[in-house]
Design a protein around this motif. Structure first.
Motif, PDB file in Angstrom:
ATOM      1  N   GLU A 240       0.924  -1.055  -0.034  1.00 60.39           N
ATOM      2  CA  GLU A 240       0.018  -0.064  -0.046  1.00 60.39           C
ATOM      3  C   GLU A 240       0.757   1.237  -0.020  1.00 60.39           C
ATOM      4  O   GLU A 240       2.002   1.307   0.237  1.00 60.39           O
ATOM      5  CB  GLU A 240      -1.124   0.115   1.232  1.00 60.39           C
ATOM      6  CG  GLU A 240      -0.508  -0.144   2.682  1.00 60.39           C
ATOM      7  CD  GLU A 240      -1.165   0.025   3.826  1.00 60.39           C
ATOM      8  OE1 GLU A 240      -2.179   0.856   3.917  1.00 60.39           O
ATOM      9  OE2 GLU A 240      -1.477  -0.858   4.559  1.00 60.39           O
ATOM     10  N   ILE A 334      -4.283   0.225  -2.328  1.00 58.67           N
ATOM     11  CA  ILE A 334      -3.491  -1.104  -1.849  1.00 58.67           C
ATOM     12  C   ILE A 334      -3.387  -2.064  -2.960  1.00 58.67           C
ATOM     13  O   ILE A 334      -4.610  -2.097  -4.021  1.00 58.67           O
ATOM     14  CB  ILE A 334      -4.777  -1.521  -0.737  1.00 58.67           C
ATOM     15  CG1 ILE A 334      -4.891  -0.515   0.299  1.00 58.67           C
ATOM     16  CG2 ILE A 334      -4.385  -2.722  -0.254  1.00 58.67           C
ATOM     17  CD1 ILE A 334      -5.773  -0.797   1.273  1.00 58.67           C
ATOM     18  N   ARG A 395      -7.794   5.498   3.690  1.00 64.62           N
ATOM     19  CA  ARG A 395      -7.236   4.193   4.040  1.00 64.62           C
ATOM     20  C   ARG A 395      -8.530   3.336   4.254  1.00 64.62           C
ATOM     21  O   ARG A 395      -8.646   2.116   3.710  1.00 64.62           O
ATOM     22  CB  ARG A 395      -6.359   4.172   4.902  1.00 64.62           C
ATOM     23  CG  ARG A 395      -5.724   2.875   4.971  1.00 64.62           C
ATOM     24  CD  ARG A 395      -4.417   2.527   5.991  1.00 64.62           C
ATOM     25  NE  ARG A 395      -3.581   1.445   5.815  1.00 64.62           N
ATOM     26  CZ  ARG A 395      -3.787   0.349   6.814  1.00 64.62           C
ATOM     27  NH1 ARG A 395      -4.881   0.569   7.852  1.00 64.62           N
ATOM     28  NH2 ARG A 395      -3.333  -0.768   6.745  1.00 64.62           N
TER      29      ARG A 395
END
Length: 450
Positions: A240, A334, A395
């Motif tokens: 990521e 990611i 995230r």
């Protein structure tokens, strides 16, 4: 700009490189083994050239066959992808002698950085911190003395190793000699080089790397850092960017240090400077990868920069299309590696026909894959089937999107096992969700499920 490029690789990376070449108006030749004669990359390319049988030593690692294919087809450059010949300095030198550009740094620097011992010396001189250990290959006696001085655990590494292979962690002096002899034998078998060195082992470190781009006009920039701490057998499963929950200012210091180090050695092309970050937030040089990384797609997702395009442009003599102030990283990306492996059997590879292949879609979802329904996963090569890459502004949204995409992925075959379900367990793990994980996460998950 090159008019024709030979792609000396297979699988998803061969297809990925061919796509950018087509967008640039460059004709492509895919060099392939007999087993990959009907692969997606071969079907997509303008031309193809069989370079040998399925085993890699007779095909993808056969430097003479690859170079001959380039000469016969009139290719001006070779894109090696990752793995295989991508960091083979002798191959790079042979290409140069025949007037063919191997897309990457020059052969002399590739040789220095490919030798992990000389790379440590070179990067230490460039100002990067190293873990306590040797700066040169050692005999078993000298290595044992050094290990006792450093303190256990230590890790013994093959000088020519890579991809998580040729490494042995040693927890006590009683196990050192056997591990040393075993690692030397592995190095000789896999890489033709039995030299090894020793350094301190960090069992709970984070693995963070910096993406570098450099041209032949003196410009060196970075595209930010990536966290690659989710690994099995020291090979990455989830990557990521940006690296979450680093101490304030650490990512910037790492990026500046990596850029300065690359500039000091005259690096050109795309490369990655890899670091280990300890619990105190100190970072230590691990290695330089003189090639495109499997996980380059997450960097592309947050920057909008096509790394393959920049690689090819730089190799043809052009300057980078941007400078450091032009790099604008946005959001979080990611990547999950969907491998043909059985996590319940220590991630053992599985070869199988694929009867169902339906990749996920939706906003900000990218799947790089060479697989399709009717394709048979061969037993001869790396187990990577697909790279699932997602982007989101934050995230937690990126994790949710990756989980949704993994649930949506339809991939099956009579004996096929994949890492898809295991990847969901990684993303759902509280330590990953809170960005409190390190390189021990996969081991912890496996041990609790045993």
């Amino acid at each position: 700009m090159f008019e024709k490029v030979l792609i000396a690789n297979r699988g998803e990376i061969a297809l990925r490189v061919a796509r950018t070449c087509q967008e640039m108006g460059i004709r492509t030749v895919v060099a392939h083994s007999e087993a990959d004669r009907d692969s997606a990359a071969v079907r997509f390319a303008d031309e193809s050239k069989c370079i040998g049988p399925a085993p890699v030593k007779g095909s993808y690692l056969n430097a003479a066959a690859v170079l001959t294919a380039a000469l016969q087809t009139g290719a001006e450059a070779i894109h090696p992808g990752y793995g295989f010949l991508s960091e083979d300095a002798d191959f790079a030198d042979a290409c140069a002698r025949y007037g063919i550009s191997l897309i990457g740094p020059d052969s002399e620097l590739m040789a220095e950085l490919g030798d992990k011992s000389s790379a440590r010396v070179l990067m230490s001189k460039a100002g990067l911190a190293l873990l306590p250990g040797s700066l040169e290959p050692l005999t078993v006696g000298r290595a044992r003395v050094l290990a006792d001085e450093i303190g256990y655990p230590v890790i013994i590494k093959a000088v020519a190793g890579g991809g998580g292979r040729g490494m042995s962690v040693v927890d006590s002096a009683a196990d050192f000699t056997d591990a040393f002899v075993r690692t030397r034998a592995i190095g000789q078998t896999l890489f033709g080089d039995d030299r090894v060195y020793v350094e301190r082992y960090l069992p709970t470190a984070r693995h963070v790397e910096v993406q570098i781009l450099a041209d032949t006009h003196g410009r060196v920039i970075h595209l930010g850092e990536r966290d690659c701490s989710v690994q099995r057998h020291r090979q990455k499963l989830v990557e990521e960017t940006p690296a979450p929950r680093l101490p304030p200012g650490l990512a910037d210091r790492m990026c500046r240090a990596a850029t300065a180090a690359a500039a000091s050695v005259g690096y050109t092309g795309a490369g990655t400077v890899e670091f280990l970050v300890d619990e105190r937030g100190e970072f230590y040089f691990m290695e330089v990868n003189c090639r495109l990384q499997v996980e380059h797609a997450v960097t592309e997702a947050v920057t909008g920069i096509d790394l393959v395009r920049e690689q090819i442009s730089v190799a043809s003599g052009h300057a980078l299309s941007l400078d450091q102030p032009d790099v604008d990283r946005r959001g979080v990306a990611i990547e999950c590696r969907v491998n043909a492996e059985d996590p319940t059997l220590d991630f053992r590879p599985t070869a199988s026909p694929i009867t169902e292949f339906l990749p996920p879609g939706g906003p900000f979802v990218r799947v790089d894959s060479h697989a399709f329904a009717g394709y048979s996963v061969p037993p001869n090569y790396d187990s990577l089937l697909a790279k699932l890459v997602v982007w989101a502004p934050e995230r937690d949204q990126a994790i949710a999107r990756a989980l949704r995409a993994l649930r949506e992925f339809r991939l099956g075959g009579p004996t096929l096992r994949t890492t898809a379900d295991f990847l969901r367990r990684v993303l759902e793990h509280p330590k990953f969700a809170k960005a409190e994980h390190n390189t021990s996460l996969v081991r912890d998950i496996v041990s609790t499920e045993a």
